[in-house]
Write a protein that holds these residues in place. Structure first.
Motif, mmCIF file in Angstrom:
data_model
loop_
_atom_site.group_PDB
_atom_site.id
_atom_site.type_symbol
_atom_site.label_atom_id
_atom_site.label_comp_id
_atom_site.label_asym_id
_atom_site.label_seq_id
_atom_site.Cartn_x
_atom_site.Cartn_y
_atom_site.Cartn_z
ATOM 1 N N ARG A 195 0.830 -1.209 0.000
ATOM 2 C CA ARG A 195 0.000 0.000 0.000
ATOM 3 C C ARG A 195 0.862 1.256 0.000
ATOM 4 N NH1 ARG A 195 -5.168 -0.686 4.046
ATOM 5 N NH2 ARG A 195 -6.029 -2.605 3.160
ATOM 6 N N LEU A 196 1.916 1.245 0.803
ATOM 7 C CA LEU A 196 2.799 2.407 0.874
ATOM 8 C C LEU A 196 3.546 2.598 -0.443
ATOM 9 C CD1 LEU A 196 4.215 1.892 4.482
ATOM 10 C CD2 LEU A 196 2.679 3.730 3.737
ATOM 11 N N HIS A 197 3.985 1.499 -1.036
ATOM 12 C CA HIS A 197 4.711 1.580 -2.303
ATOM 13 C C HIS A 197 3.819 2.110 -3.417
ATOM 14 C CE1 HIS A 197 7.170 -0.602 -5.642
ATOM 15 N NE2 HIS A 197 7.567 0.650 -5.498
ATOM 16 N N ALA A 198 2.521 1.901 -3.307
ATOM 17 C CA ALA A 198 1.581 2.391 -4.323
ATOM 18 C C ALA A 198 1.351 3.900 -4.239
ATOM 19 C CB ALA A 198 0.243 1.665 -4.200
ATOM 20 N N LEU A 199 1.746 4.530 -3.129
ATOM 21 C CA LEU A 199 1.555 5.970 -2.977
ATOM 22 C C LEU A 199 2.463 6.723 -3.934
ATOM 23 C CD1 LEU A 199 1.559 6.255 0.930
ATOM 24 C CD2 LEU A 199 -0.441 6.300 -0.578
ATOM 25 N N PRO A 200 1.964 7.783 -4.583
ATOM 26 C CA PRO A 200 2.818 8.579 -5.464
ATOM 27 C C PRO A 200 4.048 9.103 -4.714
ATOM 28 C CG PRO A 200 0.524 9.156 -5.787
ATOM 29 C CD PRO A 200 0.573 8.258 -4.584
ATOM 30 N N GLY A 201 5.218 8.910 -5.308
ATOM 31 C CA GLY A 201 6.440 9.399 -4.702
ATOM 32 C C GLY A 201 7.098 8.448 -3.727
ATOM 33 N N PHE A 202 6.485 7.279 -3.483
ATOM 34 C CA PHE A 202 7.030 6.323 -2.532
ATOM 35 C C PHE A 202 7.618 5.121 -3.268
ATOM 36 C CE2 PHE A 202 4.970 8.924 0.435
ATOM 37 C CZ PHE A 202 5.298 8.541 1.739
ATOM 38 N N GLY A 203 8.944 5.127 -3.427
ATOM 39 C CA GLY A 203 9.619 3.952 -3.941
ATOM 40 C C GLY A 203 9.693 2.886 -2.861
ATOM 41 N N VAL A 204 10.328 1.765 -3.176
ATOM 42 C CA VAL A 204 10.404 0.669 -2.206
ATOM 43 C C VAL A 204 11.125 1.101 -0.942
ATOM 44 C CG1 VAL A 204 11.324 -1.632 -1.781
ATOM 45 C CG2 VAL A 204 10.259 -1.118 -3.970
ATOM 46 N N GLN A 205 12.264 1.768 -1.091
ATOM 47 C CA GLN A 205 13.034 2.168 0.088
ATOM 48 C C GLN A 205 12.243 3.131 0.972
ATOM 49 O OE1 GLN A 205 16.479 4.881 -0.296
ATOM 50 N NE2 GLN A 205 17.661 3.327 0.819
ATOM 51 N N LYS A 206 11.628 4.139 0.376
ATOM 52 C CA LYS A 206 10.844 5.106 1.159
ATOM 53 C C LYS A 206 9.672 4.405 1.839
ATOM 54 C CE LYS A 206 10.491 9.263 -0.502
ATOM 55 N NZ LYS A 206 11.168 10.134 0.512
ATOM 56 N N ALA A 207 9.039 3.469 1.136
ATOM 57 C CA ALA A 207 7.929 2.723 1.730
ATOM 58 C C ALA A 207 8.404 1.889 2.914
ATOM 59 C CB ALA A 207 7.280 1.832 0.673
#
Length: 203
Positions: free
Chosen positions: A127-139
């Protein structure tokens, strides 16, 4: 997410500014926006951004619907006014609006809905990775932040967060609880960059 068991705002100390940290502790959207802004600027600057943005919008919190509906040029001006909210205020203003539009379309404008009913750490990461601007690391970093400081801990959350979920680590904003840990995280990041440079030279 917004309060601890005693009903008080959580004691977040990421921005190193009491008012900005208080907002992060009670506002799920502020925490998400701070994480979005956390790139190519000091962590404290990024996570102070949500408080500054709310103040410039004349509010005491951020509202996804209000941000999504804001005139794009006027919203960019909120970022570019001195002092700027980011090193790249124009592009980050667009990303924040994209994030909020996604939250409105997908989660009825409720940032906390991204994680409140996630059954597993893997689902939350997706779900976090699907957010605009959220790559895997940021997620993964934000997932670790939720688990370590906001008690959002679905089954397998540490594993889904990867190295950022490790107990006792000092790798990311998820581990910042005050000035001392901020210094440790910053030193860890510098060591990682130095190691990466050395590896690229040897390769």
């Amino acid at each position: 997410m917004s309060t601890s068991d005693n009903g008080k705002a959580r004691g977040i100390r990421i921005a190193q500014d009491p008012a900005a940290d208080e907002l992060l502790g009670r506002s799920p959207l502020a925490a998400l926006v701070g994480m979005l802004l956390d790139q190519q600027v000091p962590m404290e600057w990024a996570f102070t951004g949500p408080f500054t943005l709310a103040r410039r919008m004349g509010a005491d919190d951020l509202d996804a619907r209000a941000i999504a509906a804001y005139d794009p040029d006027a919203f960019t001006a909120l970022f570019t006014d001195k002092p700027a909210l980011h090193r790249y205020p124009g592009s980050m203003a667009k990303r924040v609006q994209q994030l909020c539009r996604y939250l409105v379309d997908t989660y009825d404008g409720r940032a906390e809905a991204v994680w409140t009913d996630a059954a597993t750490g893997r689902e939350l990461l997706e779900r976090l990775h699907a957010l605009p601007g959220f790559g895997v690391q940021k997620a993964q970093i934000f997932l670790a932040l939720l688990g370590k400081q906001f008690e959002v801990r679905p089954e397998g959350w540490r594993e889904a967060a990867g190295p950022y979920g490790e107990d006792g680590s000092h790798r990311s904003v998820a581990d910042i609880t005050g000035p001392a840990s901020l210094a440790e995280v910053r030193a860890s990041k510098q060591r990682a960059k130095a190691a990466a440079r050395a590896a690229s030279r040897s390769g």
